[in-house]
Write an enzyme that holds these catalytic residues in place. Structure first.
Site: not given
Length: 360
Positions: A82, A109, A185, A187, A257, A324
């Protein structure tokens, strides 16, 4: 070691490359977003599992975006994470207007059409030794509002130990400076989604601090570095990701997060271990090594349960965890960290990360 290529889209405009090694491991990466789409590896019983989420084709991926976009497998940027406020970012003496992706002037992003939506040029750079493919994209001055032109090269290589190396090289090609902080990114669900969430994954982090965030807008780093010890973010001793997952505010984060601090400056002298997750169910572990000063651990808190991917797997909250590696989030608007993300002609961008799969 081998590299093969096939069409990933019906019109043949998007390619998918397959890197393989002598262990039978296969890593699939597409030219759309330099995106990792499959990581197929043998578990403790010798059975093959695909341990990353995704979709069968480019067309299915496009259809999924109308439901949700968790950035599965993508190279994200120019700047990961962000940026706030997105209309007051100074680059090369210009006040840049970046796209608002989340409410209250938050860019996420890299914007609406960041690196994750771009088509990269690709070439095989090695089949003797680690199989390697390089993906390149030229981002023009003004792309998504960012000042300065940048050429980004992302090289994926797979060795015989099941270590996937990702190297990012950024070079300024227009203007006198820009900002750059890409990441991958992907997962991970080390059970291959035999377990529908990563609650039972055991995690260890080599991070004594994390970046404090604003309450409004939420999840935006504010420049504070806070200790992890004694908090739900303390993973110095390995423990389940699910132990404290339900302790977070359901209206804002829903889970992990967070930007964990793994070093003081970008470009640490050596790649070193920063994170490790493991699954007893599959007998697999993933070790993350990097030369970057931070790692975001995101437990897929907002993945829609309306997403149905490869093999008919239904995804949802906590289906997989993203790890990340990057420089400090929102650094462009935090004076003491801004230098981390500045790229000039004399100062190119370099980032090295390794995702190493092993058996327990």
């Amino acid at each position: 070691m081998a590299v093969t290529k096939h069409a990933f889209s019906q019109d043949g405009a998007i390619d998918e490359y397959v890197l393989s090694n002598s262990s039978g491991t296969e890593v699939y990466v597409t030219t759309w977003g330099a995106r990792l789409t499959r990581f197929i590896v043998k578990d403790k019983a010798g059975e093959l599992r695909d341990i990353v989420p995704g979709f069968e084709s480019y067309e299915q991926w496009q259809e999924s975006l109308a439901v949700d976009d968790p950035y599965f497998g993508a190279t994200v940027g120019r700047v990961a994470g962000r940026i706030w406020p997105c209309d007051q970012v100074e680059i090369d003496g210009r006040r840049c207007q970046l796209p608002e992706i989340q409410p209250d002037k938050v860019c996420l992003h890299g914007g609406k059409h960041g690196f994750d939506k771009k088509v990269f040029a690709a070439k095989v750079v090695s089949i003797m030794g680690p199989a390697a493919v390089q993906f390149a994209y030229m981002s023009a001055d003004g792309d998504e509002g960012f000042a300065g032109g940048i050429e980004l090269r992302v090289t994926y290589s797979l060795d015989d130990t099941n270590a996937l190396h990702i190297q990012y090289d950024g070079r300024l090609v227009a203007g006198t400076e820009t900002i750059l902080n890409p990441t991958n990114h992907t997962y991970w669900n080390l059970t291959g989604f035999a377990e529908p969430t990563i609650r039972n994954h055991v995690c260890r982090l080599r991070a004594d601090h994390y970046m404090g965030t604003r309450t409004s807008p939420p999840l935006v780093p504010d420049g504070r570095l806070l200790p992890t010890a004694g908090t739900a973010l303390d993973f110095a001793t390995p423990r389940r990701l699910g132990d404290d997952l339900d302790s977070f505010d359901k209206s804002t984060s829903r889970g992990y997060d967070h930007v964990f601090v793994t070093g003081e400056q970008a470009g640490e002298p050596e790649v070193r271990e920063v994170a490790r997750i493991s699954s007893v169910q599959s007998g697999l572990s993933l070790t993350v090594l990097t030369d970057q000063p931070a790692i975001v651990v995101y437990t897929g808190n907002w993945i829609s349960d309306r997403l149905v991917g490869k093999y008919g797997v239904q995804y949802g909250n906590y289906a997989a965890v993203a790890l990340e590696t990057q420089r400090f989030a929102n650094a462009a608007n935090i004076p003491q960290f801004r230098d981390q993300v500045i790229v000039t002609r004399e100062r190119p961008f370099v980032h090295n990360t390794i995702y190493h799969i092993e058996s327990l």
